[in-house]
Design a protein around this motif. Structure first.
Motif: not given
Length: 192
Positions: A144-150, A171-180, A185-192
Motif C-alpha cells: 500500500i505504501e508503494l501504491q500511495i507514493a507511486y 493510515k493506521d496500518n501504514l509503515d510511515g518510514a516505508m511510505l516516506r 525515491r520518487l521525488d514526491v511529497e505525501v501531502p496528507f
C-alpha cells in the motif's frame, strides 16, 4: 464490504464482474509466474468507486518457452491477446518494456495488461507483494505504501484521489518510514 487488516488482508463481499475477471487471470498467471497487481484495480478492490478498462499485472521475467505455454493456456481458457502479434511474437514486447493486453475472447474491456518489471518500483512491488483474501481467493497486490507514493508520482487528479483513498483507508496500518522512503525515491511529497 468487510475489510479485515492483517496478513493477508481479508475482503469479504460479493464479487463484481471485474473481480471475477481478475480471479480468472490470476488463476492462469500464477501457474506460470509470480505476479503482483498494481495501480487502479487496487483501489477498486478496497471499495473506491471508479472505472477502469485494464488491470495491471507485473510478472516475473520468465523464459520464453514458459511464457509461450502461458499464452497457449490463455487461449485455451478463452482469452485472446489484443496486441497484433500471435503468442510467438508477444514475448519481445515485455522484454522491450511494453505491456501485452489480454481479454476474454470477443471482448475488449476489461483487459489485463501484463508486463515484466522494467525498473526498481515494479521489481519492489513484486518482491514485497502482499496477500489479499478476496472472498476466499488469494491474490497479491503491491504494498500500500508503494501504491500511495507511486500514485502521487503519476500525478493526475484520479491518481491523487486513489492515493488519498488508500491513505485514509490504511493510515493506521501504514509503515510511515516505508511510505516516506518510496516518496523520497520518487521525488514526491505525501501531502496528507
Amino acid at each position: 464490504m468487510g475489510i479485515k487488516m492483517g496478513k493477508p488482508i481479508v475482503i469479504n463481499r460479493e464479487l463484481s464482474e471485474l473481480d471475477e475477471f481478475v480471479l480468472e487471470v490470476v488463476k492462469l498467471i500464477e501457474k506460470h509466474a509470480s505476479y503482483v497487481i498494481v495501480s487502479g484495480y487496487v483501489t477498486i478492490l478496497f471499495g473506491r468507486s471508479r472505472g477502469t478498462e485494464d488491470v495491471d499485472f507485473v510478472i516475473e521475467r520468465i523464459p520464453e518457452q514458459r511464457f509461450l505455454r502461458m499464452c497457449d493456456e490463455a487461449e485455451a481458457r478463452g482469452f485472446e491477446f489484443l496486441n497484433p502479434e500471435d503468442c510467438s511474437g508477444l514475448y519481445e514486447m515485455p522484454v522491450e518494456k511494453m505491456g501485452i493486453r489480454m481479454a476474454r475472447r470477443g471482448e475488449m474491456i476489461p483487459n489485463a495488461e501484463i508486463k515484466f518489471p522494467k525498473d526498481y518500483f515494479p521489481r519492489e512491488a513484486l518482491e514485497r507483494r502482499i496477500p489479499v483474501e478476496l472472498s476466499g481467493r488469494r491474490i497479491y497486490i503491491s504494498p500500500i505504501e508503494l501504491q500511495i507514493a507511486y500514485k502521487l508520482y503519476l500525478g493526475s487528479d484520479k491518481d491523487f484521489e486513489d492515493a488519498f483513498f488508500l491513505y485514509e483507508l490504511f493510515k493506521d496500518n501504514l509503515d510511515g518510514a516505508m511510505l516516506r522512503e518510496y516518496a523520497k525515491r520518487l521525488d514526491v511529497e505525501v501531502p496528507f
